[in-house]
Design a protein around this motif. Sequence first.
Motif, PDB file in Angstrom:
ATOM      1  N   GLY A 177       0.851  -1.184   0.000  1.00 51.72           N
ATOM      2  CA  GLY A 177       0.000   0.000   0.000  1.00 51.72           C
ATOM      3  C   GLY A 177       0.888   1.235   0.000  1.00 51.72           C
ATOM      4  N   ARG A 178       0.346   2.324  -0.531  1.00 53.50           N
ATOM      5  CA  ARG A 178       1.176   3.527  -0.667  1.00 53.50           C
ATOM      6  C   ARG A 178       0.336   4.788  -0.567  1.00 53.50           C
ATOM      7  NH1 ARG A 178       4.459   2.508  -4.787  1.00 53.50           N
ATOM      8  NH2 ARG A 178       5.280   4.598  -4.670  1.00 53.50           N
ATOM      9  N   GLY A 179       1.038   5.871  -0.249  1.00 54.73           N
ATOM     10  CA  GLY A 179       0.412   7.188  -0.234  1.00 54.73           C
ATOM     11  C   GLY A 179       0.319   7.716  -1.653  1.00 54.73           C
ATOM     12  N   GLU A 180       0.091   8.987  -1.780  1.00 54.04           N
ATOM     13  CA  GLU A 180      -0.007   9.620  -3.099  1.00 54.04           C
ATOM     14  C   GLU A 180       1.271   9.378  -3.896  1.00 54.04           C
ATOM     15  OE1 GLU A 180      -2.794  11.271  -4.108  1.00 54.04           O
ATOM     16  OE2 GLU A 180      -3.715  10.753  -2.188  1.00 54.04           O
ATOM     17  N   ALA A 181       1.138   9.310  -5.218  1.00 55.58           N
ATOM     18  CA  ALA A 181       2.303   9.122  -6.084  1.00 55.58           C
ATOM     19  C   ALA A 181       3.219  10.346  -6.027  1.00 55.58           C
ATOM     20  CB  ALA A 181       1.857   8.858  -7.517  1.00 55.58           C
ATOM     21  N   GLU A 182       2.632  11.518  -5.930  1.00 52.77           N
ATOM     22  CA  GLU A 182       3.386  12.771  -5.789  1.00 52.77           C
ATOM     23  C   GLU A 182       3.512  13.094  -4.301  1.00 52.77           C
ATOM     24  OE1 GLU A 182       4.319  14.935  -8.432  1.00 52.77           O
ATOM     25  OE2 GLU A 182       3.737  13.341  -9.827  1.00 52.77           O
ATOM     26  N   LEU A 183       4.577  13.771  -3.914  1.00 55.75           N
ATOM     27  CA  LEU A 183       4.705  14.220  -2.528  1.00 55.75           C
ATOM     28  C   LEU A 183       3.554  15.168  -2.217  1.00 55.75           C
ATOM     29  CD1 LEU A 183       8.543  14.910  -2.224  1.00 55.75           C
ATOM     30  CD2 LEU A 183       7.302  12.822  -1.682  1.00 55.75           C
ATOM     31  N   TYR A 184       3.025  15.080  -1.017  1.00 51.85           N
ATOM     32  CA  TYR A 184       1.903  15.928  -0.613  1.00 51.85           C
ATOM     33  C   TYR A 184       2.182  16.478   0.778  1.00 51.85           C
ATOM     34  CZ  TYR A 184       0.415  12.044   2.355  1.00 51.85           C
ATOM     35  OH  TYR A 184       0.364  11.063   3.313  1.00 51.85           O
ATOM     36  N   SER A 185       1.409  17.461   1.189  1.00 55.71           N
ATOM     37  CA  SER A 185       1.540  18.006   2.538  1.00 55.71           C
ATOM     38  C   SER A 185       0.164  18.022   3.185  1.00 55.71           C
ATOM     39  CB  SER A 185       2.166  19.401   2.513  1.00 55.71           C
ATOM     40  OG  SER A 185       1.332  20.292   1.804  1.00 55.71           O
ATOM     41  N   VAL A 186       0.156  18.130   4.499  1.00 51.94           N
ATOM     42  CA  VAL A 186      -1.077  18.157   5.268  1.00 51.94           C
ATOM     43  C   VAL A 186      -1.178  19.512   5.948  1.00 51.94           C
ATOM     44  CG1 VAL A 186      -2.340  17.033   7.155  1.00 51.94           C
ATOM     45  CG2 VAL A 186      -0.893  15.672   5.646  1.00 51.94           C
ATOM     46  N   ASP A 187      -2.369  20.066   5.987  1.00 51.52           N
ATOM     47  CA  ASP A 187      -2.570  21.392   6.571  1.00 51.52           C
ATOM     48  C   ASP A 187      -2.618  21.298   8.101  1.00 51.52           C
ATOM     49  OD1 ASP A 187      -3.030  24.064   6.913  1.00 51.52           O
ATOM     50  OD2 ASP A 187      -5.160  23.966   6.426  1.00 51.52           O
ATOM     51  N   CYS A 188      -1.432  21.100   8.703  1.00 52.31           N
ATOM     52  CA  CYS A 188      -1.303  21.083  10.159  1.00 52.31           C
ATOM     53  C   CYS A 188       0.121  21.520  10.500  1.00 52.31           C
ATOM     54  CB  CYS A 188      -1.618  19.702  10.735  1.00 52.31           C
ATOM     55  SG  CYS A 188      -0.438  18.410  10.296  1.00 52.31           S
ATOM     56  N   ASP A 189       0.338  21.872  11.751  1.00 50.44           N
ATOM     57  CA  ASP A 189       1.668  22.311  12.170  1.00 50.44           C
ATOM     58  C   ASP A 189       2.617  21.141  12.385  1.00 50.44           C
ATOM     59  OD1 ASP A 189       0.827  24.953  12.123  1.00 50.44           O
ATOM     60  OD2 ASP A 189       0.307  24.970  14.252  1.00 50.44           O
ATOM     61  N   VAL A 190       2.122  20.095  13.058  1.00 47.47           N
ATOM     62  CA  VAL A 190       2.952  18.942  13.383  1.00 47.47           C
ATOM     63  C   VAL A 190       2.221  17.667  12.955  1.00 47.47           C
ATOM     64  CG1 VAL A 190       4.104  17.653  15.229  1.00 47.47           C
ATOM     65  CG2 VAL A 190       3.902  20.139  15.391  1.00 47.47           C
ATOM     66  N   ASP A 191       2.961  16.788  12.322  1.00 42.21           N
ATOM     67  CA  ASP A 191       2.447  15.489  11.900  1.00 42.21           C
ATOM     68  C   ASP A 191       3.298  14.447  12.618  1.00 42.21           C
ATOM     69  OD1 ASP A 191       1.412  13.312  10.475  1.00 42.21           O
ATOM     70  OD2 ASP A 191       1.495  14.368   8.554  1.00 42.21           O
ATOM     71  N   VAL A 192       2.657  13.529  13.338  1.00 37.05           N
ATOM     72  CA  VAL A 192       3.371  12.495  14.077  1.00 37.05           C
ATOM     73  C   VAL A 192       2.913  11.145  13.541  1.00 37.05           C
ATOM     74  CG1 VAL A 192       3.870  11.489  16.334  1.00 37.05           C
ATOM     75  CG2 VAL A 192       3.438  13.953  16.146  1.00 37.05           C
ATOM     76  N   LEU A 193       3.862  10.351  13.092  1.00 40.94           N
ATOM     77  CA  LEU A 193       3.579   9.008  12.590  1.00 40.94           C
ATOM     78  C   LEU A 193       4.161   8.007  13.570  1.00 40.94           C
ATOM     79  CD1 LEU A 193       2.843   6.839  10.464  1.00 40.94           C
ATOM     80  CD2 LEU A 193       5.013   7.370   9.327  1.00 40.94           C
ATOM     81  N   GLN A 194       3.321   7.112  14.068  1.00 37.40           N
ATOM     82  CA  GLN A 194       3.788   6.051  14.960  1.00 37.40           C
ATOM     83  C   GLN A 194       3.414   4.712  14.338  1.00 37.40           C
ATOM     84  OE1 GLN A 194       2.041   5.569  18.893  1.00 37.40           O
ATOM     85  NE2 GLN A 194       3.989   4.787  19.627  1.00 37.40           N
ATOM     86  N   VAL A 195       4.391   3.830  14.259  1.00 36.10           N
ATOM     87  CA  VAL A 195       4.166   2.502  13.700  1.00 36.10           C
ATOM     88  C   VAL A 195       3.808   1.559  14.842  1.00 36.10           C
ATOM     89  CG1 VAL A 195       5.125   0.628  12.319  1.00 36.10           C
ATOM     90  CG2 VAL A 195       5.827   2.998  11.855  1.00 36.10           C
ATOM     91  N   ILE A 196       2.609   0.996  14.766  1.00 33.32           N
ATOM     92  CA  ILE A 196       2.126   0.073  15.785  1.00 33.32           C
ATOM     93  C   ILE A 196       2.605  -1.342  15.462  1.00 33.32           C
ATOM     94  CG2 ILE A 196       0.089  -0.832  16.978  1.00 33.32           C
ATOM     95  CD1 ILE A 196       0.561   2.240  17.293  1.00 33.32           C
ATOM     96  N   SER A 197       2.466  -1.733  14.212  1.00 37.79           N
ATOM     97  CA  SER A 197       2.955  -3.038  13.781  1.00 37.79           C
ATOM     98  C   SER A 197       3.343  -2.967  12.312  1.00 37.79           C
ATOM     99  CB  SER A 197       1.895  -4.129  14.010  1.00 37.79           C
ATOM    100  OG  SER A 197       0.770  -3.903  13.188  1.00 37.79           O
ATOM    101  N   GLY A 198       4.225  -3.866  11.903  1.00 41.91           N
ATOM    102  CA  GLY A 198       4.678  -3.884  10.515  1.00 41.91           C
ATOM    103  C   GLY A 198       5.766  -2.867  10.256  1.00 41.91           C
ATOM    104  N   ARG A 199       5.905  -2.512   8.971  1.00 39.08           N
ATOM    105  CA  ARG A 199       6.947  -1.571   8.539  1.00 39.08           C
ATOM    106  C   ARG A 199       6.346  -0.585   7.553  1.00 39.08           C
ATOM    107  NH1 ARG A 199      12.236  -3.581   9.279  1.00 39.08           N
ATOM    108  NH2 ARG A 199      12.245  -5.700  10.067  1.00 39.08           N
ATOM    109  N   ILE A 200       6.920   0.614   7.541  1.00 39.60           N
ATOM    110  CA  ILE A 200       6.498   1.630   6.579  1.00 39.60           C
ATOM    111  C   ILE A 200       7.701   2.502   6.250  1.00 39.60           C
ATOM    112  CG2 ILE A 200       5.707   3.209   8.372  1.00 39.60           C
ATOM    113  CD1 ILE A 200       3.467   4.078   6.440  1.00 39.60           C
ATOM    114  N   THR A 201       7.759   2.970   5.026  1.00 47.03           N
ATOM    115  CA  THR A 201       8.818   3.891   4.612  1.00 47.03           C
ATOM    116  C   THR A 201       8.196   5.258   4.415  1.00 47.03           C
ATOM    117  OG1 THR A 201       9.986   2.087   3.497  1.00 47.03           O
ATOM    118  CG2 THR A 201      10.605   4.344   2.882  1.00 47.03           C
ATOM    119  N   LEU A 202       8.743   6.247   5.108  1.00 48.34           N
ATOM    120  CA  LEU A 202       8.290   7.626   4.977  1.00 48.34           C
ATOM    121  C   LEU A 202       9.277   8.340   4.068  1.00 48.34           C
ATOM    122  CD1 LEU A 202       6.250   9.789   5.937  1.00 48.34           C
ATOM    123  CD2 LEU A 202       7.810  10.253   7.842  1.00 48.34           C
TER     124      LEU A 202
END
Length: 191
Positions: A121-146
Amino acid sequence: MKALPVEPSNAPVAIGSRIRAARQGQRMTIEQVADSTGLTKGFLSRVERDLTSPSVASLVTLCQVLGISIGDLFTMPETHLSRRGEGPRVNLGGEGIREELLTARHEHRLQVIRATIEPHGRGEAELYSVDCDVDVLQVISGRITLIFTSERYELEAGDTISFPGREPHTWINESGEAAVVTWTLVPAAAR
């Protein structure tokens, strides 16, 4: 019309911890509050531990000094319970992802989203941004590449990364197993 009888309750109302929290929030000591209210330190200590109840006059004075309303002491805090799998579905884009909102829809201070990302699974094909000041990504299980413009982070269960929400990025689950992550956006992303 017949009035419904109301039986009085003898159960004490516990407000001491809220008074203590208000005092600590003002960065005041019990001694400072005692000096400002004319109440004794011992009495204030007993009030904060719910061992005694202040008179209405003492409570009014105490609330004025602490900068809170009397009603705040008796109002139940607003809570929101989100049971696993029962949160409202959201779709922030991407492929092979199932997202659910964990915070209340009307919460504007922050937004927590739990996502299950299928293998590859993947995010958008192009880089995108989110309208917030801070974005926190926590991995609960598995692996992800940011992925950022010039950096990649390989994250696994237990890893947490925070970054400016407006920083262009995307992500991908390059593994053959599902990943579960939470995204915390501060403040909540504009809708």
